[in-house]
Design a protein around this motif. Structure first.
Motif, PDB file in Angstrom:
ATOM      1  N   UNK A  53       0.814  -1.204   0.000  1.00 26.44           N
ATOM      2  CA  UNK A  53       0.000   0.000   0.000  1.00 26.44           C
ATOM      3  C   UNK A  53       0.851   1.259   0.000  1.00 26.44           C
ATOM      4  N   UNK A  54       1.907   1.261   0.795  1.00 26.55           N
ATOM      5  CA  UNK A  54       2.780   2.429   0.883  1.00 26.55           C
ATOM      6  C   UNK A  54       3.501   2.682  -0.440  1.00 26.55           C
ATOM      7  N   UNK A  55       3.950   1.604  -1.079  1.00 20.46           N
ATOM      8  CA  UNK A  55       4.631   1.757  -2.374  1.00 20.46           C
ATOM      9  C   UNK A  55       3.685   2.340  -3.417  1.00 20.46           C
ATOM     10  N   UNK A  56       2.450   1.832  -3.435  1.00 20.45           N
ATOM     11  CA  UNK A  56       1.473   2.322  -4.413  1.00 20.45           C
ATOM     12  C   UNK A  56       1.165   3.796  -4.186  1.00 20.45           C
ATOM     13  N   UNK A  57       0.908   4.178  -2.944  1.00 20.41           N
ATOM     14  CA  UNK A  57       0.568   5.568  -2.648  1.00 20.41           C
ATOM     15  C   UNK A  57       1.755   6.494  -2.915  1.00 20.41           C
ATOM     16  N   UNK A  58       2.965   6.020  -2.646  1.00 20.43           N
ATOM     17  CA  UNK A  58       4.160   6.814  -2.946  1.00 20.43           C
ATOM     18  C   UNK A  58       4.285   7.037  -4.442  1.00 20.43           C
ATOM     19  N   UNK A  59       4.008   5.971  -5.207  1.00 22.76           N
ATOM     20  CA  UNK A  59       4.060   6.091  -6.666  1.00 22.76           C
ATOM     21  C   UNK A  59       3.035   7.095  -7.174  1.00 22.76           C
ATOM     22  N   UNK A  60       1.812   7.010  -6.654  1.00 25.05           N
ATOM     23  CA  UNK A  60       0.752   7.937  -7.071  1.00 25.05           C
ATOM     24  C   UNK A  60       1.127   9.379  -6.722  1.00 25.05           C
ATOM     25  N   UNK A  61       1.649   9.560  -5.514  1.00 23.84           N
ATOM     26  CA  UNK A  61       2.032  10.909  -5.071  1.00 23.84           C
ATOM     27  C   UNK A  61       3.151  11.472  -5.942  1.00 23.84           C
ATOM     28  N   UNK A  62       4.095  10.625  -6.298  1.00 20.92           N
ATOM     29  CA  UNK A  62       5.216  11.071  -7.134  1.00 20.92           C
ATOM     30  C   UNK A  62       4.739  11.452  -8.532  1.00 20.92           C
ATOM     31  N   UNK A  63       3.898  10.599  -9.119  1.00 21.49           N
ATOM     32  CA  UNK A  63       3.368  10.895 -10.454  1.00 21.49           C
ATOM     33  C   UNK A  63       2.542  12.179 -10.450  1.00 21.49           C
ATOM     34  N   UNK A  64       1.766  12.357  -9.369  1.00 24.94           N
ATOM     35  CA  UNK A  64       0.949  13.577  -9.266  1.00 24.94           C
ATOM     36  C   UNK A  64       1.833  14.812  -9.141  1.00 24.94           C
ATOM     37  N   UNK A  69       0.512  12.058 -13.772  1.00 23.09           N
ATOM     38  CA  UNK A  69      -0.677  11.249 -13.528  1.00 23.09           C
ATOM     39  C   UNK A  69      -1.756  11.623 -14.536  1.00 23.09           C
ATOM     40  N   UNK A  70      -2.225  10.654 -15.321  1.00 25.98           N
ATOM     41  CA  UNK A  70      -3.250  10.962 -16.343  1.00 25.98           C
ATOM     42  C   UNK A  70      -4.488  11.598 -15.714  1.00 25.98           C
ATOM     43  N   UNK A  71      -5.032  12.580 -16.393  1.00 27.30           N
ATOM     44  CA  UNK A  71      -6.218  13.279 -15.883  1.00 27.30           C
ATOM     45  C   UNK A  71      -7.426  12.355 -15.800  1.00 27.30           C
ATOM     46  N   UNK A  72      -7.411  11.286 -16.594  1.00 33.98           N
ATOM     47  CA  UNK A  72      -8.544  10.370 -16.605  1.00 33.98           C
ATOM     48  C   UNK A  72      -8.617   9.492 -15.362  1.00 33.98           C
ATOM     49  N   UNK A  73      -7.534   9.488 -14.592  1.00 32.51           N
ATOM     50  CA  UNK A  73      -7.494   8.663 -13.372  1.00 32.51           C
ATOM     51  C   UNK A  73      -8.229   9.405 -12.249  1.00 32.51           C
ATOM     52  N   UNK A  74      -9.350   8.853 -11.822  1.00 30.91           N
ATOM     53  CA  UNK A  74     -10.166   9.501 -10.790  1.00 30.91           C
ATOM     54  C   UNK A  74      -9.730   9.087  -9.385  1.00 30.91           C
TER      55      UNK A  74
END
Length: 217
Positions: A53-64, A69-74
């Motif tokens: 979970x931490x790796x995924x959220x870190x990845x999302x935060x970094x991409x954002x 992070x694609x705009x289509x990702x809600x």
């Protein structure tokens, strides 16, 4: 699921005969117990789940942060994916038992094995022998660990270093894919230790503990 180690009837007979030989020549009583595992280690599942979970959220935060992070990702998609990722992190060690042990500190694993060995010592009433001279050889399959516990009457004379030699023979036999032979050799070593410390055969009551090897299914 891991493949269970199996003992043939010949293996069980070899161990039983070694126990009977010890009890005929010495005053001791012996129990051999083969456990599939000493604990469920479910905390390791939660640990790996948190890591995923931490790796995924870190990845999302970094991409954002990097505007990648694609705009289509809600937000809903991110939440559902996060839940799915943590669920996968939990499921992997849940079904792969050896992974649970890998994600559990060695000192905790050793403590759980020793704790269950002590529980088995009580459960099998190894303490309830004449002169308190019962011995338990406890083997835990999942953790690849062995414990040898002697009752108070024996431990008054036999040192832990001697028991280490006994468990070493069990481990040696398992590594050579000859576990019954290793256990029989370990029982023979116990016999030598008992005789060397004057625990010779005496007139004692009928067999106080069953000579059959205990094997968890």
């Amino acid at each position: 699921m891991r493949k269970k180690f199996e003992f043939s009837e010949a293996d069980k007979k070899q161990v039983k005969e070694a126990i009977q030989a010890l009890e005929q020549k010495t005053a001791g009583e012996m129990v051999v117990y083969f456990a599939r595992e000493s604990d469920s280690y479910l905390m390791a599942c939660w640990k790996l789940s948190s890591i995923f979970g931490a790796i995924f959220l870190t990845l999302i935060a970094t991409l954002s942060y990097l505007w990648l992070l694609p705009a289509s990702v809600s937000v809903m998609t991110i939440c559902l994916t996060a839940i799915g990722t943590t669920a996968i992190g939990f499921a992997i060690p849940y079904f792969i038992h050896t992974l649970r042990v890998s994600f559990t500190p060695d000192e905790i694993v050793s403590h759980r094995v020793l704790t269950k060995a002590r529980d088995i010592f009580l459960q099998e009433e190894i303490f309830n022998t004449t002169d308190r001279i019962g011995i338990l050889i406890y083997i835990s399959e999942l953790e690849h660990q062995v414990q040898v516990l002697g009752d108070s009457g024996i431990n008054a004379k036999i040192e832990q270093e001697d028991w280490n030699e006994v468990l070493g023979l069990v481990i040696q036999g398992i590594k050579a894919n000859k576990p019954a032979q290793g256990i029989a050799s370990a029982i023979g070593k116990c016999e030598d230790l008992l005789l060397a410390n004057d625990f010779v055969n005496v007139v004692k009551p009928d067999n106080e503990l069953s000579d059959d090897m205990r094997i968890e299914e």
